[in-house]
Design an enzyme around this catalytic site. Structure first.
Site, PDB file in Angstrom:
ATOM      1  CB  SER A   1      -3.087  -1.347 -16.844  1.00  0.00           C
ATOM      2  OG  SER A   1      -3.677  -2.544 -17.284  1.00  0.00           O
TER       3      SER A   1
ATOM      4  CG  HIS B   1      -2.018  -0.988   1.124  1.00  0.00           C
ATOM      5  ND1 HIS B   1      -2.732  -1.432   2.208  1.00  0.00           N
ATOM      6  CD2 HIS B   1      -2.525  -1.648   0.063  1.00  0.00           C
ATOM      7  CE1 HIS B   1      -3.632  -2.318   1.812  1.00  0.00           C
ATOM      8  NE2 HIS B   1      -3.531  -2.462   0.518  1.00  0.00           N
TER       9      HIS B   1
ATOM     10  CE  LYS C   1      -1.056 -11.683 -11.529  1.00  0.00           C
ATOM     11  NZ  LYS C   1      -0.158 -10.874 -12.352  1.00  0.00           N
TER      12      LYS C   1
HETATM   13  N1  GLU Z   1      -1.577  -9.199 -15.427  1.00  0.00           N
HETATM   14  C1  GLU Z   1      -0.627  -8.312 -15.970  1.00  0.00           C
HETATM   15  C2  GLU Z   1       0.685  -8.417 -15.231  1.00  0.00           C
HETATM   16  O1  GLU Z   1       1.006  -9.443 -14.650  1.00  0.00           O
HETATM   17  C3  GLU Z   1      -1.152  -6.877 -16.078  1.00  0.00           C
HETATM   18  C4  GLU Z   1      -1.581  -6.246 -14.812  1.00  0.00           C
HETATM   19  C5  GLU Z   1      -2.310  -4.914 -14.985  1.00  0.00           C
HETATM   20  O2  GLU Z   1      -2.474  -4.469 -16.094  1.00  0.00           O
HETATM   21  O3  GLU Z   1      -2.702  -4.359 -13.958  1.00  0.00           O
HETATM   22  O4  GLU Z   1       1.487  -7.533 -15.226  1.00  0.00           O
END
Ligand code: GLU
Length: 471
Positions: free
Chosen positions: A362, A63, A105
Site C-alpha cells: 500500500s 498521529h 482502521k
Molecule cells: N488491512 C490491511 C492490514 O490489516 C492492509 C492495510 C493497508 O494496506 O493500509 O494490514
C-alpha cells in the site's frame, strides 16, 4: 476475544509487557498506546423499501506520523473495541516494517453477503462522504485500504467519491490504496499480504538454531502447512508457499468445514473446486475432518490462521499441535491462549509482523500515486541500453557469447511487479532480522511477539522524542 478482556486491552497488555524491557518513559508509553481519534458514525441506507441504520467507525490510533493508514472491514463482528484494537496494531505494524505512517482502521458492521452490489456501493459512498465531512480521509491525512470483506471494488468507489468532492486536488488518487490496477492501483497489491506471509515465514524458518529448538531442519521446502481461511490472505499464502516454496499443504479450513490430506492438497485445484461446488468439503483425495476449527488442531509444522480474530483461544490452545503459528489474520490467537501456546514451545510469529505485506505494498502504491508515474517508466529503457552495452563489451573482451535467456535477465530493467515484490521481500526480511537482533540483545525475551513490540515501540518512541514532545 476470550470474553474476559477486550481486544484493545489485550493489545495494550502486550505493549505494556514489551515496554518493561525498554527505558521508554511511562507517560510516553501511555501516549503511544492511546487512540488519538475515534469517529463513530450512524447513517441510514434504504434496504427493501425501508431504512436501515448502519453502524460504522474510523479510528486513527496514532498521529506520530502522517498520514494514518489502515484497512476498512465489512463484518458483523465490527464494534468500537475491535476497530480500536486493529488501528493500534496498524501503528505497531507500520513502525516495524518502516512504513512511515500512523495506524488507523475502519469498520462497517454489516455482512456484505446480505446486500446487493448497489446497496454496498451506496453504503461505501455514504461512509466515504462521512469521512470527508469530518476530514478523516485524504492523501496526507488518513488513507484507507482493503481489509476483511472489502477489496479493490470498494476502494474504487471510495476514490470516486473522494474525487467528486475534491475535484482538482492533484494528489487525490493517493487518498486510498488497494485500488484496481486500472484505477491507479499497483501491481502486486492484491496478493501482497499472502506474499509477505510467505517471505516472512521463509526467513523465519531459515535459521538452523531456531529450527533445531523446534526439532525441524532449516528451509521452507517440504514443511507441512495448515491454512484456515481461503480469503485473499489465506489463498495467496497457500498458493505462493506451494508454488514458490515447495510447502506441503496438508489441511485447509473454511466456513463449511475442514479437510485433510497427508499427501498434500493442490491449492489451485482446491480453489477451482470450491468455486464450482461452493465448498472445500468433498475435494477429491481429502478427508472431511470436522467444522471450520477442526483443521487448527492438526499436527503440522506451520499453522496459518488467516480468517478473523480469536480462532485459537484458551478453549482449544492445549490441543494445537503445530510447531509454528503464523498469524496471517489480525489477532487470531486470543490473549489467554498466547501463554498456553508459548508454554507448549510453539513459536508464534505475530500478526503485526507476518501480515505487514499488505500495508507495505500500500505504501508503494501511495508513493506511486504521489509521484504520478509508474515505477521504472523513466529509467527502464536507459538501464536496458546501459546493460546491453556492458554485456556486449564483456562478450567482446572475453570472446564468449551470453545466451539469450541470460542476456534478457541481465539487460532487462525491473517491471513494476518485480520492483514491488523485491521491495516487499526486502522489507519482510529486514524486519525479521531486526526482531531476531532484539531477541539476541534481550536474552530474557523468549517470544517473537514481545520482541517485535519492543522493536516497534523503540521506533515510535524515538519519533516522539525527536519531535521534542518528550525528553
Ligand atoms: N488491512 C490491511 C492490514 O490489516 C492492509 C492495510 C493497508 O494496506 O493500509 O494490514
Amino acid at each position: 476475544m476470550s470474553g474476559k478482556i477486550s481486544f484493545f486491552k489485550s493489545v495494550e497488555n502486550y505493549v505494556d509487557k514489551a515496554a518493561s524491557y525498554t527505558d521508554i518513559p511511562k507517560g510516553l508509553v501511555e501516549q503511544i498506546k492511546a487512540c488519538n481519534l475515534v469517529l463513530q458514525i450512524r447513517f441510514p441506507v434504504r434496504v427493501n423499501g425501508d431504512f436501515e441504520v448502519i453502524e460504522a467507525y474510523r479510528v486513527q490510533h496514532s498521529h506520530h506520523r502522517l498520514p494514518t493508514k489502515g484497512g476498512i472491514r465489512y463484518a458483523e463482528s465490527v464494534d468500537q473495541d475491535e476497530v480500536m484494537a486493529l488501528a493500534a496494531l496498524m501503528t505497531y505494524k507500520c513502525a516495524l516494517v518502516d512504513v512511515p505512517f500512523g495506524g488507523a482502521k475502519g469498520g462497517i458492521k454489516i455482512n456484505p453477503s446480505n446486500y446487493t452490489v448497489e446497496q454496498l456501493q451506496n453504503i461505501t459512498r455514504r461512509y466515504t462522504t462521512e469521512l470527508i465531512k469530518k476530514n478523516f480521509i485524504g492523501p496526507g491525512i488518513d488513507v484507507p485500504a482493503p481489509d476483511y470483506g472489502t477489496g479493490p471494488r470498494e476502494m474504487a468507489w471510495i476514490l470516486d467519491t473522494y474525487q467528486a468532492f475534491r475535484h482538482g486536488e492533484i494528489d487525490s488518487i493517493g487518498c486510498v490504496t488497494g485500488k484496481p490496477v486500472t484505477q491507479n492501483g499497483i501491481r502486486g497489491r492484491a496478493e501482497a499480504t499472502g506474499r509477505g506471509v510467505f517471505y516472512g515465514l521463509r526467513e523465519a524458518v531459515s535459521y538452523g538454531d531456531d529450527m533445531k529448538k523446534l526439532g525441524l531442519t532449516p528451509g521452507i521446502a517440504g514443511k507441512t502447512m495448515v491454512v484456515q481461511g481461503l480469503g485473499n490472505v489465506g489463498s495467496n499464502t497457500a498458493l505462493i508457499s506451494q508454488l514458490e516454496g515447495d510447502v506441503k499443504i496438508i489441511g485447509v479450513a473454511e466456513r463449511e468445514g475442514s479437510i485433510y490430506d497427508p499427501n498434500g492438497i493442490d491449492i489451485e485445484k482446491l480453489l477451482a473446486f470450491r468455486k464450482e461446488t461452493g465448498s472445500i468439503v468433498g475435494y477429491p483425495g481429502s478427508k472431511h475432518i470436522g467444522d471450520a476449527s477442526a483443521a487448527l488442531e492438526l499436527e503440522c509444522d506451520i499453522l496459518v490462521p488467516a480468517a478473523l480474530e480469536n480462532q485459537i483461544t484458551a478453549e482449544n490452545a492445549a490441543r494445537i499441535k503445530a510447531k509454528i503459528i503464523a498469524e496471517a489474520a489480525n489477532g487470531p490467537v486470543s490473549a489467554d491462549a498466547d501463554p498456553i501456546l508459548l508454554k507448549k514451545g510453539i513459536v508464534i510469529i505475530p500478526d503485526f509482523y507476518i501480515n505487514a505485506g499488505g500495508v507495505t505494498v500500500s505504501y508503494f502504491e501511495w508513493l506511486k500515486n504521489l509521484s504520478h508515474h509508474r515505477f521504472g517508466r523513466l529509467e527502464n529503457r536507459f538501464h536496458h541500453n546501459q546493460f546491453e552495452g556492458l554485456v556486449s563489451k564483456i562478450e567482446e573482451m572475453t570472446g564468449k557469447t551470453v545466451g539469450d535467456r541470460e542476456r534478457d535477465f541481465l539487460t532487462r530493467g525491473g517491471t513494476e511487479i518485480e520492483l514491488v515484490n523485491s521491495g516487499l521481500e526486502d522489507t519482510m526480511i529486514t524486519a525479521y532480522q531486526q526482531i531476531r537482533e532484539t531477541m539476541r540483545q534481550h536474552p530474557d525475551i523468549h517470544d517473537v511477539r514481545t520482541a517485535a513490540f519492543v522493536c516497534s515501540l523503540k521506533k515510535i518512541a524515538s519519533d516522539y522524542i525527536s519531535m521534542g514532545i518528550f525528553p
